[in-house]
Write a protein that holds these residues in place. Structure first.
Motif, PDB file in Angstrom:
ATOM      1  N   LEU A 256     -34.991 -13.883 -17.174  1.00  0.00           N
ATOM      2  CA  LEU A 256     -35.890 -13.912 -18.325  1.00  0.00           C
ATOM      3  C   LEU A 256     -35.527 -12.873 -19.371  1.00  0.00           C
ATOM      4  O   LEU A 256     -35.397 -13.194 -20.563  1.00  0.00           O
ATOM      5  CB  LEU A 256     -37.331 -13.704 -17.851  1.00  0.00           C
ATOM      6  CG  LEU A 256     -38.438 -13.781 -18.909  1.00  0.00           C
ATOM      7  CD1 LEU A 256     -38.385 -15.105 -19.661  1.00  0.00           C
ATOM      8  CD2 LEU A 256     -39.799 -13.604 -18.244  1.00  0.00           C
ATOM      9  N   THR A 257     -35.365 -11.629 -18.971  1.00  0.00           N
ATOM     10  CA  THR A 257     -35.124 -10.555 -19.952  1.00  0.00           C
ATOM     11  C   THR A 257     -33.864  -9.752 -19.662  1.00  0.00           C
ATOM     12  O   THR A 257     -33.450  -8.966 -20.521  1.00  0.00           O
ATOM     13  CB  THR A 257     -36.314  -9.576 -19.962  1.00  0.00           C
ATOM     14  OG1 THR A 257     -36.388  -8.905 -18.694  1.00  0.00           O
ATOM     15  CG2 THR A 257     -37.619 -10.302 -20.226  1.00  0.00           C
ATOM     16  N   ALA A 258     -33.280  -9.900 -18.460  1.00  0.00           N
ATOM     17  CA  ALA A 258     -32.128  -9.089 -18.037  1.00  0.00           C
ATOM     18  C   ALA A 258     -32.446  -7.597 -18.125  1.00  0.00           C
ATOM     19  O   ALA A 258     -31.551  -6.768 -18.317  1.00  0.00           O
ATOM     20  CB  ALA A 258     -30.894  -9.429 -18.856  1.00  0.00           C
ATOM     21  N   GLY A 259     -33.726  -7.245 -17.987  1.00  0.00           N
ATOM     22  CA  GLY A 259     -34.126  -5.847 -18.061  1.00  0.00           C
ATOM     23  C   GLY A 259     -34.327  -5.333 -19.467  1.00  0.00           C
ATOM     24  O   GLY A 259     -34.681  -4.165 -19.654  1.00  0.00           O
ATOM     25  N   GLY A 260     -34.120  -6.152 -20.462  1.00  0.00           N
ATOM     26  CA  GLY A 260     -34.196  -5.721 -21.861  1.00  0.00           C
ATOM     27  C   GLY A 260     -35.491  -6.114 -22.533  1.00  0.00           C
ATOM     28  O   GLY A 260     -36.414  -6.616 -21.877  1.00  0.00           O
ATOM     29  N   PRO A 261     -35.554  -5.871 -23.861  1.00  0.00           N
ATOM     30  CA  PRO A 261     -34.521  -5.251 -24.705  1.00  0.00           C
ATOM     31  C   PRO A 261     -34.186  -3.822 -24.266  1.00  0.00           C
ATOM     32  O   PRO A 261     -35.085  -3.051 -23.948  1.00  0.00           O
ATOM     33  CB  PRO A 261     -35.151  -5.246 -26.102  1.00  0.00           C
ATOM     34  CG  PRO A 261     -36.245  -6.281 -26.038  1.00  0.00           C
ATOM     35  CD  PRO A 261     -36.759  -6.249 -24.635  1.00  0.00           C
ATOM     36  N   GLY A 262     -32.937  -3.500 -24.221  1.00  0.00           N
ATOM     37  CA  GLY A 262     -32.511  -2.216 -23.694  1.00  0.00           C
ATOM     38  C   GLY A 262     -32.806  -2.165 -22.202  1.00  0.00           C
ATOM     39  O   GLY A 262     -32.296  -2.962 -21.425  1.00  0.00           O
ATOM     40  N   THR A 263     -33.633  -1.207 -21.814  1.00  0.00           N
ATOM     41  CA  THR A 263     -34.099  -1.118 -20.427  1.00  0.00           C
ATOM     42  C   THR A 263     -35.620  -1.196 -20.370  1.00  0.00           C
ATOM     43  O   THR A 263     -36.227  -0.746 -19.397  1.00  0.00           O
ATOM     44  CB  THR A 263     -33.629   0.205 -19.787  1.00  0.00           C
ATOM     45  OG1 THR A 263     -34.149   1.314 -20.543  1.00  0.00           O
ATOM     46  CG2 THR A 263     -32.112   0.284 -19.756  1.00  0.00           C
ATOM     47  N   SER A 264     -36.236  -1.799 -21.382  1.00  0.00           N
ATOM     48  CA  SER A 264     -37.697  -1.772 -21.507  1.00  0.00           C
ATOM     49  C   SER A 264     -38.401  -2.594 -20.428  1.00  0.00           C
ATOM     50  O   SER A 264     -39.568  -2.341 -20.119  1.00  0.00           O
ATOM     51  CB  SER A 264     -38.121  -2.279 -22.892  1.00  0.00           C
ATOM     52  OG  SER A 264     -37.671  -3.603 -23.098  1.00  0.00           O
ATOM     53  N   SER A 265     -37.736  -3.591 -19.842  1.00  0.00           N
ATOM     54  CA  SER A 265     -38.351  -4.388 -18.777  1.00  0.00           C
ATOM     55  C   SER A 265     -37.606  -4.214 -17.457  1.00  0.00           C
ATOM     56  O   SER A 265     -37.643  -5.080 -16.585  1.00  0.00           O
ATOM     57  CB  SER A 265     -38.404  -5.868 -19.161  1.00  0.00           C
ATOM     58  OG  SER A 265     -37.103  -6.389 -19.373  1.00  0.00           O
ATOM     59  N   ASP A 266     -36.925  -3.076 -17.323  1.00  0.00           N
ATOM     60  CA  ASP A 266     -36.201  -2.776 -16.099  1.00  0.00           C
ATOM     61  C   ASP A 266     -37.178  -2.601 -14.935  1.00  0.00           C
ATOM     62  O   ASP A 266     -38.300  -2.134 -15.118  1.00  0.00           O
ATOM     63  CB  ASP A 266     -35.401  -1.484 -16.289  1.00  0.00           C
ATOM     64  CG  ASP A 266     -34.212  -1.408 -15.346  1.00  0.00           C
ATOM     65  OD1 ASP A 266     -33.967  -2.388 -14.630  1.00  0.00           O
ATOM     66  OD2 ASP A 266     -33.541  -0.365 -15.330  1.00  0.00           O
ATOM     67  N   VAL A 267     -36.766  -2.993 -13.738  1.00  0.00           N
ATOM     68  CA  VAL A 267     -37.567  -2.822 -12.519  1.00  0.00           C
ATOM     69  C   VAL A 267     -36.669  -2.181 -11.459  1.00  0.00           C
ATOM     70  O   VAL A 267     -35.445  -2.195 -11.574  1.00  0.00           O
ATOM     71  CB  VAL A 267     -38.138  -4.168 -12.016  1.00  0.00           C
ATOM     72  CG1 VAL A 267     -39.195  -4.694 -12.972  1.00  0.00           C
ATOM     73  CG2 VAL A 267     -37.034  -5.197 -11.820  1.00  0.00           C
ATOM     74  N   PRO A 268     -37.255  -1.605 -10.400  1.00  0.00           N
ATOM     75  CA  PRO A 268     -36.434  -0.908  -9.397  1.00  0.00           C
ATOM     76  C   PRO A 268     -35.332  -1.748  -8.774  1.00  0.00           C
ATOM     77  O   PRO A 268     -34.261  -1.216  -8.457  1.00  0.00           O
ATOM     78  CB  PRO A 268     -37.470  -0.474  -8.357  1.00  0.00           C
ATOM     79  CG  PRO A 268     -38.724  -0.283  -9.141  1.00  0.00           C
ATOM     80  CD  PRO A 268     -38.695  -1.366 -10.174  1.00  0.00           C
ATOM     81  N   ALA A 269     -35.561  -3.054  -8.572  1.00  0.00           N
ATOM     82  CA  ALA A 269     -34.526  -3.886  -7.953  1.00  0.00           C
ATOM     83  C   ALA A 269     -33.284  -3.969  -8.838  1.00  0.00           C
ATOM     84  O   ALA A 269     -32.151  -3.921  -8.343  1.00  0.00           O
ATOM     85  CB  ALA A 269     -35.076  -5.282  -7.672  1.00  0.00           C
ATOM     86  N   ILE A 270     -33.477  -4.092 -10.146  1.00  0.00           N
ATOM     87  CA  ILE A 270     -32.340  -4.126 -11.068  1.00  0.00           C
ATOM     88  C   ILE A 270     -31.656  -2.766 -11.109  1.00  0.00           C
ATOM     89  O   ILE A 270     -30.425  -2.671 -11.118  1.00  0.00           O
ATOM     90  CB  ILE A 270     -32.807  -4.555 -12.470  1.00  0.00           C
ATOM     91  CG1 ILE A 270     -33.312  -5.996 -12.444  1.00  0.00           C
ATOM     92  CG2 ILE A 270     -31.681  -4.410 -13.485  1.00  0.00           C
ATOM     93  CD1 ILE A 270     -33.844  -6.486 -13.775  1.00  0.00           C
ATOM     94  N   PHE A 271     -32.446  -1.702 -11.153  1.00  0.00           N
ATOM     95  CA  PHE A 271     -31.899  -0.347 -11.131  1.00  0.00           C
ATOM     96  C   PHE A 271     -31.017  -0.154  -9.904  1.00  0.00           C
ATOM     97  O   PHE A 271     -29.893   0.340  -9.994  1.00  0.00           O
ATOM     98  CB  PHE A 271     -33.055   0.658 -11.138  1.00  0.00           C
ATOM     99  CG  PHE A 271     -32.626   2.089 -11.098  1.00  0.00           C
ATOM    100  CD1 PHE A 271     -32.541   2.831 -12.266  1.00  0.00           C
ATOM    101  CD2 PHE A 271     -32.297   2.712  -9.895  1.00  0.00           C
ATOM    102  CE1 PHE A 271     -32.138   4.166 -12.231  1.00  0.00           C
ATOM    103  CE2 PHE A 271     -31.896   4.032  -9.848  1.00  0.00           C
ATOM    104  CZ  PHE A 271     -31.816   4.766 -11.020  1.00  0.00           C
TER     105      PHE A 271
END
Length: 315
Positions: A256-271
């Motif tokens: 959906l967002t790939a963690g973006g824009p930037g890292t604004s929708s980042d979650v621990p699993a992606i990190f």
């Protein structure tokens, strides 16, 4: 004592010293389940708990691109909490997890109560509500990415209807992007929650409800005072499943967002994935994975304790 019973006592073996059939059956009943289950148990110990232990060990080392045995204690955890990106990921998990679980609970319960009224076309409606659960999170993320894209989806369609002031640009808004993940997650999982609650509602004794109606209780009161409290085990199961989905969310966010824009929708699993496998910081990624495990345990242990406590008091 009968002849049969005496022979069973006196003749546990045959003339040639072999074990009698009844003894063989007893041995088979005792050992066969253990033999059949032992490969599964050993595989679980190795590939689940063994790798959890290995990940915990890596989180205490200075591993980079490849594992190494250079122990550094809790330095990786200290470095983890000093990173702004981890703070953003943890905050997003709290926002997504809290809203996702709460909305799914409310929507699923209301849908279940609605279908519990024996309405027409119940089977068709139940299938419609359950259909999103048949899709993978990748498909759900891709579909909602098209729907929420300002240049392709909902906003463009409403503008073509003449409402030029309408705006739905959450997908490209760093402050609102995480809420698009909530929307997609609720759309996919609320039908599953509805099915669990509906199964619980159908298991409530009708005689109790009829007795309450005879006493003059209204339908909302019956659900609030009798039916919903009887669904406590279902609430436990739903909270457990939804918490697990929320904490390990990866594919939905990436699609959906790939963690973006930037890292604004980042979650621990992606990190965890990016630092472990694309940035060559395996120790730091392992530390983030262990923090995710601690989050799961922080949810799981109190729920299990409360459920077992209630069961003990019920008995």
């Amino acid at each position: 004592m009968s002849v049969t019973s005496r022979s069973e006592i006196i003749l546990p073996t045959t003339r040639h010293g072999t074990v009698a059939p009844s003894r063989l059956h007893a041995l088979a009943d005792h050992w066969l389940p253990r033999i059949v289950l032992s490969p599964t148990i050993l595989a679980s110990l190795l590939f689940v708990y063994g790798f959890i232990g290995f990940t915990a060990y890596l989180s205490l080392t200075n591993s980079r691109l490849m594992p190494n045995g250079d122990l550094v204690g809790f330095d990786q955890y200290m470095a983890l909490f000093e990173l702004d990106r981890w703070s953003v990921a943890a905050s997003n998990l709290a926002i997504f997890g809290g809203l996702f679980i709460l909305i799914c609970l409310i929507a699923g319960l209301l849908l279940a109560v609605f279908l519990d009224q024996k309405i027409r076309m119940e089977g068709a409606l139940r299938a419609i509500y359950l259909y999103p659960m048949a899709l993978s999170f990748i498909v759900t993320g891709a579909a909602w990415k098209w729907i929420l894209n300002p240049g392709l989806g909902l906003e463009k369609m409403v503008h073509e209807w003449g409402f030029q002031q309408f705006s739905m640009d959450w997908l490209v808004d760093s402050d609102m992007a995480i809420y698009t993940v909530v929307i997609a997650g609720v759309w996919q999982s609320s039908g599953f929650v509805m099915a669990l609650f509906l199964a619980g509602l159908r298991g409530v004794d009708d005689s109790i409800i009829k007795a309450a109606m005879v006493d003059g209780a209204s339908l909302p009161t019956i659900y609030r005072r009798i039916v919903i409290p009887a669904l406590r085990p279902v609430f436990f199961s739903v909270l457990l499943v939804l918490s697990h989905i929320a904490i390990k969310s990866f594919d939905l966010v990436m699609a959906l967002t790939a963690g973006g824009p930037g890292t604004s929708s980042d979650v621990p699993a992606i990190f965890m994935y990016q630092f472990s496998f694309t940035r060559g910081q395996l120790g730091l990624g392992a530390a983030s994975a262990m923090m995710m495990l601690m989050t799961v345990l922080a949810v799981l242990v109190p729920l299990i304790y409360l459920e077992t406590k209630e069961t003990r008091h019920g008995h």
